[in-house]
Design a protein around this motif. Structure first.
Motif, PDB file in Angstrom:
ATOM      1  N   GLN A   1     -11.946   1.827  -1.746  1.00  0.00           N
ATOM      2  CA  GLN A   1     -10.977   2.484  -0.865  1.00  0.00           C
ATOM      3  C   GLN A   1     -11.686   3.300   0.215  1.00  0.00           C
ATOM      4  O   GLN A   1     -11.336   3.229   1.397  1.00  0.00           O
ATOM      5  CB  GLN A   1     -10.070   3.402  -1.679  1.00  0.00           C
ATOM      6  CG  GLN A   1      -9.121   4.228  -0.805  1.00  0.00           C
ATOM      7  CD  GLN A   1      -8.545   5.425  -1.525  1.00  0.00           C
ATOM      8  OE1 GLN A   1      -7.464   5.335  -2.078  1.00  0.00           O
ATOM      9  NE2 GLN A   1      -9.268   6.544  -1.517  1.00  0.00           N
TER      10      GLN A   1
ATOM     11  N   TYR B   1      -3.376   5.407   4.036  1.00  0.00           N
ATOM     12  CA  TYR B   1      -2.944   4.853   2.746  1.00  0.00           C
ATOM     13  C   TYR B   1      -4.002   5.045   1.653  1.00  0.00           C
ATOM     14  O   TYR B   1      -3.814   4.603   0.525  1.00  0.00           O
ATOM     15  CB  TYR B   1      -2.613   3.370   2.908  1.00  0.00           C
ATOM     16  CG  TYR B   1      -1.586   3.127   3.988  1.00  0.00           C
ATOM     17  CD1 TYR B   1      -0.226   3.228   3.705  1.00  0.00           C
ATOM     18  CD2 TYR B   1      -1.970   2.844   5.299  1.00  0.00           C
ATOM     19  CE1 TYR B   1       0.721   3.031   4.702  1.00  0.00           C
ATOM     20  CE2 TYR B   1      -1.030   2.648   6.300  1.00  0.00           C
ATOM     21  CZ  TYR B   1       0.312   2.747   5.996  1.00  0.00           C
ATOM     22  OH  TYR B   1       1.247   2.564   6.986  1.00  0.00           O
TER      23      TYR B   1
ATOM     24  N   LEU C   1       0.815  -1.212   0.000  1.00  0.00           N
ATOM     25  CA  LEU C   1       0.000   0.000   0.000  1.00  0.00           C
ATOM     26  C   LEU C   1       0.849   1.262   0.000  1.00  0.00           C
ATOM     27  O   LEU C   1       0.317   2.371  -0.016  1.00  0.00           O
ATOM     28  CB  LEU C   1      -0.920   0.012   1.230  1.00  0.00           C
ATOM     29  CG  LEU C   1      -1.919  -1.142   1.330  1.00  0.00           C
ATOM     30  CD1 LEU C   1      -2.738  -1.014   2.610  1.00  0.00           C
ATOM     31  CD2 LEU C   1      -2.831  -1.190   0.125  1.00  0.00           C
TER      32      LEU C   1
END
Length: 222
Positions: free
Chosen positions: A187, A200, A76
Motif C-alpha cells: 500500500q 485510499y 477501495l
C-alpha cells in the motif's frame, strides 16, 4: 481488527452453552439419559446434522466468492460514510476512479497488481477464518452433546471446546497476521508512486500491530 461471529457459529456455541448448563441427570451407573431428556438430545443431534449440511453449502458459497474476487474489480472504498469517489482495481492492474482509468507506467501498474495480490490474500484468509469459525461452532455444540452424554462437567466440556477452537483458529489468524506487513508495504509503495491512490491508503502500522495483539497484551482470545 475485531472478530465477527458467524450466525451459524453463534447459534451452535449458544447450543453448547445450554447443553453444558442444563445437563440431564444420569443414573448411578452413568447411563445415557432416557425419556424426554433423550428426545431433547436427539433433537439437538438432528439440528447439528442440519447445520453441518448448511455449512457445506456455505463453504461452496465462500469458494465461489473467492473465485469471483479473483476475476472482478476490487473496491477501495472501505467506509461507506466517507465521501471519496468510487475507486477500484481491475484484475489487469488498472486503477479506476469513478470509472475512469488512471494512467500508469508499467512500473506503477506492477505496484497496483502487487497491492491487489496482497489484498486478495488477506481477504481470502479472512473468509477462511469466518468459515472455520462457523465450523468450530458446530463442533463445539457436538462436543458438548457428547460430553453431556458421557457425564462430563460443564467446566470439562468448556475447556475441551476452548482447546479445539484454539487449535483450529489460532494458526489461521497467525497466517492472516503474517500477511499484514506485506499488505502495508504494498500500500505504501503504491501510494508513493501513484498520488491518485493515496486517499485510499488508510492502513497504518497500528493495523499490523493490532492483528497480533487483539487483547492489548500480546495475545489473542479464542
Amino acid at each position: 481488527m475485531r472478530n465477527r461471529v458467524h450466525p451459524i457459529q453463534g447459534a451452535c456455541i449458544a447450543t453448547a452453552l445450554l447443553l453444558t448448563a442444563c445437563q440431564p441427570a444420569q443414573d448411578k451407573q452413568g447411563n445415557a439419559p432416557t425419556g424426554i431428556a433423550a428426545e431433547a438430545m436427539g433433537e439437538v443431534a438432528k439440528g447439528l446434522g442440519d447445520a453441518s449440511k448448511e455449512m457445506e453449502k456455505a463453504r461452496q458459497e465462500i469458494a465461489d466468492a473467492r473465485d469471483r474476487l479473483a476475476r472482478e474489480n476490487l473496491s477501495l472504498n472501505r467506509n461507506e460514510s466517507e465521501s471519496q469517489p468510487k475507486a477500484e482495481i481491475t484484475p489487469a492492474g488498472e486503477l479506476l476512479i469513478e470509472g475512469k482509468q488512471i494512467a500508469t507506467t508499467p512500473e506503477q501498474k506492477a505496484l497496483v497488481l502487487a497491492y491487489r495480490k496482497e489484498l486478495l490474500g488477506v481477504v481470502g484468509d479472512g473468509m477462511a477464518i469466518g468459515m472455520e469459525g462457523a465450523r468450530v461452532g458446530i463442533d463445539a455444540a457436538a462436543s458438548a452433546l457428547k460430553g453431556v452424554l458421557a457425564g462430563q462437567s460443564g467446566d470439562e466440556i468448556g475447556q475441551q471446546v476452548g482447546e479445539q477452537a484454539k487449535a483450529k483458529i489460532k494458526p489461521m489468524v497467525a497466517q492472516l497476521c503474517t500477511r499484514m506487513p506485506g499488505l502495508l508495504a504494498a500500500q505504501q509503495a503504491l501510494a508513493a508512486a501513484v498520488p491518485e491512490f493515496k486517499p485510499y491508503a488508510n492502513m497504518d502500522q497500528s493495523d499490523v500491530d493490532d492483528c497480533a495483539d487483539a487483547n492489548g497484551d500480546g495475545t489473542w482470545s479464542f
